[in-house]
Design an enzyme around this catalytic site. Structure first.
Site, PDB file in Angstrom:
ATOM      1  N   TYR A  78       0.837  -1.201   0.000  1.00 22.77           N
ATOM      2  CA  TYR A  78       0.000   0.000   0.000  1.00 22.77           C
ATOM      3  C   TYR A  78       0.871   1.250   0.000  1.00 22.77           C
ATOM      4  CZ  TYR A  78      -3.817   3.177   0.724  1.00 22.77           C
ATOM      5  OH  TYR A  78      -4.724   4.185   0.540  1.00 22.77           O
ATOM      6  N   PHE A 130      -6.588  21.481 -24.806  1.00 22.02           N
ATOM      7  CA  PHE A 130      -6.910  20.069 -24.902  1.00 22.02           C
ATOM      8  C   PHE A 130      -8.168  19.859 -24.062  1.00 22.02           C
ATOM      9  CE2 PHE A 130      -6.986  15.586 -24.007  1.00 22.02           C
ATOM     10  CZ  PHE A 130      -7.012  15.116 -25.306  1.00 22.02           C
ATOM     11  N   THR A 131      -9.017  18.940 -24.529  1.00 22.61           N
ATOM     12  CA  THR A 131     -10.353  18.798 -23.928  1.00 22.61           C
ATOM     13  C   THR A 131     -10.333  18.645 -22.402  1.00 22.61           C
ATOM     14  OG1 THR A 131     -10.209  16.464 -24.516  1.00 22.61           O
ATOM     15  CG2 THR A 131     -11.442  17.875 -26.009  1.00 22.61           C
ATOM     16  N   ASP A 221       2.461  20.125 -20.384  1.00 19.40           N
ATOM     17  CA  ASP A 221       1.741  18.866 -20.589  1.00 19.40           C
ATOM     18  C   ASP A 221       2.724  17.975 -21.333  1.00 19.40           C
ATOM     19  OD1 ASP A 221       0.324  16.694 -21.507  1.00 19.40           O
ATOM     20  OD2 ASP A 221      -1.519  17.822 -21.865  1.00 19.40           O
ATOM     21  N   PHE A 455     -18.188  14.641 -26.627  1.00 19.19           N
ATOM     22  CA  PHE A 455     -17.780  13.764 -27.729  1.00 19.19           C
ATOM     23  C   PHE A 455     -17.693  12.300 -27.339  1.00 19.19           C
ATOM     24  CE2 PHE A 455     -13.616  13.499 -25.850  1.00 19.19           C
ATOM     25  CZ  PHE A 455     -13.494  14.722 -25.204  1.00 19.19           C
TER      26      PHE A 455
HETATM   27  C1  P70 Z   1      -6.090  11.019 -26.871  1.00 20.58           C
HETATM   28  C2  P70 Z   1      -6.014  10.877 -25.369  1.00 20.58           C
HETATM   29  C3  P70 Z   1      -5.258  12.400 -23.658  1.00 20.58           C
HETATM   30  C4  P70 Z   1      -4.516  13.575 -23.244  1.00 20.58           C
HETATM   31  C5  P70 Z   1      -3.733  14.309 -24.164  1.00 20.58           C
HETATM   32  C6  P70 Z   1      -3.045  15.454 -23.739  1.00 20.58           C
HETATM   33  C7  P70 Z   1      -2.213  16.239 -24.679  1.00 20.58           C
HETATM   34  C8  P70 Z   1      -3.894  15.165 -21.569  1.00 20.58           C
HETATM   35  C9  P70 Z   1      -4.596  14.030 -21.931  1.00 20.58           C
HETATM   36  C10 P70 Z   1      -5.429  13.339 -20.898  1.00 20.58           C
HETATM   37  C11 P70 Z   1      -7.294  10.403 -24.740  1.00 20.58           C
HETATM   38  C12 P70 Z   1      -8.439  11.340 -24.961  1.00 20.58           C
HETATM   39  C13 P70 Z   1      -8.802  12.241 -23.971  1.00 20.58           C
HETATM   40  C14 P70 Z   1      -9.840  13.118 -24.202  1.00 20.58           C
HETATM   41  C15 P70 Z   1     -10.490  13.095 -25.423  1.00 20.58           C
HETATM   42  C16 P70 Z   1     -10.159  12.166 -26.374  1.00 20.58           C
HETATM   43  C17 P70 Z   1      -9.132  11.300 -26.145  1.00 20.58           C
HETATM   44  N1  P70 Z   1      -5.492  12.119 -24.854  1.00 20.58           N
HETATM   45  N2  P70 Z   1      -3.155  15.844 -22.460  1.00 20.58           N
HETATM   46  O1  P70 Z   1      -6.635  10.095 -27.485  1.00 20.58           O
HETATM   47  O2  P70 Z   1      -4.803  12.178 -20.493  1.00 20.58           O
HETATM   48  O3  P70 Z   1      -6.430  10.408 -21.193  1.00 20.58           O
HETATM   49  O4  P70 Z   1      -4.524   9.913 -19.636  1.00 20.58           O
HETATM   50  O5  P70 Z   1      -6.443  11.259 -18.856  1.00 20.58           O
HETATM   51  O6  P70 Z   1      -3.629  13.925 -25.453  1.00 20.58           O
HETATM   52  O7  P70 Z   1      -5.603  12.001 -27.434  1.00 20.58           O
HETATM   53  P1  P70 Z   1      -5.602  10.872 -20.012  1.00 20.58           P
END
Ligand code: P70
Length: 464
Positions: A78, A130-131, A221, A455
């Site tokens: 743990y 980023f989303t 990032d 999405f």
């Molecule tokens: C993708 C994935 C994740 C991602 C990233 C960047 C530049 C952070 C993250 C988050 C998965 C994804 C996420 C949201 C919408 C669509 C797809 N990208 N910063 O396919 O990381 O997923 O580990 O929480 O590209 O591009 P995590």
């Protein structure tokens, strides 16, 4: 250069295949049923109905035999697992940050960073949104402001560093709201939403000196920053003889901390982390992680996951790995470009982005051309891709209207070390087939819209 691969024209893989996973081919009827049941959203298709899965490069890469062996070295304590210390050493050595807090994946780290650093009404400049990153900033009371250079929003521009920050846009924001209301700048390596486009070291140095003057931290990032380092080596003067590893370290040394989705560059199926140099921020993250993720020495991961990540870092910085990775993406991109398919230029590192506006000029953006094209590619050959346009961009919180972003794209994302050159040929042929019948393709109507990150779960119907 220190390896045989680095300057060779061929991008042949630096591995051989020990174990394979069988995939299923489907009939057109099966695919018609599958996409209807998925509400024309590729996120909702069952993976057993997919032939070539280009939805994402996230968590979908193939681990090496040594990473699989590493799983057996998992110390499932743990607290104070050996694998945590191994990962901490690797992050210190390759990324250079002093403090590490593991998280289950990238957005776990984004949550920590946003909650710790953002106050209600703050502004967070970033080189394109980023989303998940922007959503966490907004949930913490912040307002995201795009400060990427204009070229990033133009799929045709061949600028070699479309991920660069526009220093004037940044300065305008800082002048307007005051540096006190800018808790940090959010800097993404190989900007995903721009098409996998890098920033340059010169731009980062300029940003560093600006931020030093105004006392604004730079939070990276780091998700695809090793791939960004590759482009710096390839395109920026003075870097041709440096290793990817050295360049990565130089990038990180110019920043104050990072969030990481290890599911990309780092070749693991799950994992992430927050890392920084500042003692106080670290203490806060260490404390907050126990609320959302788990104890600060595992952050929602098993010991074995941290081991695979530590080993993944070593493999990800190998020149021959990146040569093959980026070489494969270019191979596919060149084929599509030669066939006249409109794609984002220059070709990025993790995906080919089809310009859906140009592909389907007759479909209005509010009828979701990229979403519709992704559904067509699935119907054509069982190839799963991802919409990165009006659906992903969501609604403006103030007007409630669709954001209608300049980039309306379909992403063909390549998992690392998974598909072969013959698979790439099938993908290119299938996209070409759809391109030939593009005029018959109609848009979609959204019939279900979730509140957050729509999405992922939105459902659609074909327009008649
Ligand atoms: C993708 C994935 C994740 C991602 C990233 C960047 C530049 C952070 C993250 C988050 C998965 C994804 C996420 C949201 C919408 C669509 C797809 N990208 N910063 O396919 O990381 O997923 O580990 O929480 O590209 O591009 P995590």
């Amino acid at each position: 250069m220190n390896t045989q691969a680095a300057h060779r024209p061929s991008w042949a893989e630096p591995y051989k295949i020990k174990s394979v996973e069988l995939i299923r081919m489907t009939t057109r009827e099966e695919r018609e049923q599958a996409i209807r049941e998925a509400g024309y959203n590729t996120f909702l298709i069952r993976s057993r109905d997919v032939y070539i899965d280009l939805l994402t490069d996230s968590g979908t890469s193939a681990m090496s035999a040594r990473q699989w062996a590493g799983l057996m070295m998992g110390d499932e304590a743990y607290s104070g697992s050996d694998n945590f210390y191994h990962l901490q050493d690797a992050v210190r050595e390759y990324y250079g940050y002093k403090h590490l807090v593991p998280t289950h994946q990238g957005r776990g780290a984004e949550n920590l960073l946003s909650q710790i650093m953002i106050k209600e009404g703050d502004y967070i400049p970033g080189n394109m949104y980023f989303t998940t990153t922007r959503l966490h900033q907004e949930l913490a009371g912040g307002i995201f402001v795009d400060v990427i250079i204009d070229e990033a929003h133009d799929p045709a521009s061949r600028h070699p560093f479309k991920g660069n920050v526009d220093m004037q846009k940044l300065d305008q924001l800082v002048q307007k709201v005051g540096a006190d209301h800018v808790p940090y700048i959010s800097l993404e390596g190989n900007v995903n939403m721009a098409g996998g486009q890098p920033f340059s070291m010169a731009n980062l140095r300029e940003l560093r000196s600006y931020c030093d003057q105004h006392d604004i931290p730079i939070m990276l990032d780091a998700t695809r920053t090793i791939e960004n380092a590759w482009f710096i080596r390839e395109r920026e003067e003075g870097y041709a003889d440096k290793t990817v590893r050295e360049i990565l370290r130089e990038i990180c040394d110019l920043t104050d901390g990072c969030t990481m989705s290890a599911k990309k560059d780092l070749l693991v199926n799950i994992g992430g982390f927050f890392a920084c140099n500042d003692e106080e921020i670290y203490r806060k993250a260490q404390n907050m992680v126990v609320v959302y993720e788990g104890l600060h020495t595992y952050g929602g991961l098993a010991g074995r996951d941290m081991e695979a990540m530590a080993l993944g870092i070593e493999e990800a910085v190998m020149e021959e790995h990146q040569a093959a990775r980026i070489g494969q993406v270019r191979y596919l991109g060149d084929k599509l470009r030669d066939a006249g398919v409109p794609i984002v230029n220059p070709i990025g590192s993790h995906a080919i982005f089809i310009d859906a506006r140009k592909f389907l000029p007759h479909v209005d953006q509010d009828d979701f051309p990229a979403q519709s094209l992704a559904a067509e590619l699935y119907l054509e050959a069982g190839i799963r891709t991802m919409e990165r346009g009006n659906v992903s961009a969501g609604r403006d919180p103030e007007t409630g209207k669709n954001r209608r972003p300049a980039l309306e794209l379909v992403r063909l994302t390549l998992p690392r070390r998974v598909y072969t050159q013959a698979h790439m040929d099938v993908v290119a042929e299938s996209v070409e087939q759809v391109y030939l019948r593009r005029e018959q393709i109609r848009g979609l109507k959204m019939i279900y819209e979730p509140e957050y990150l729509r999405f992922f779960q939105a459902r659609f119907e074909p327009l008649t």
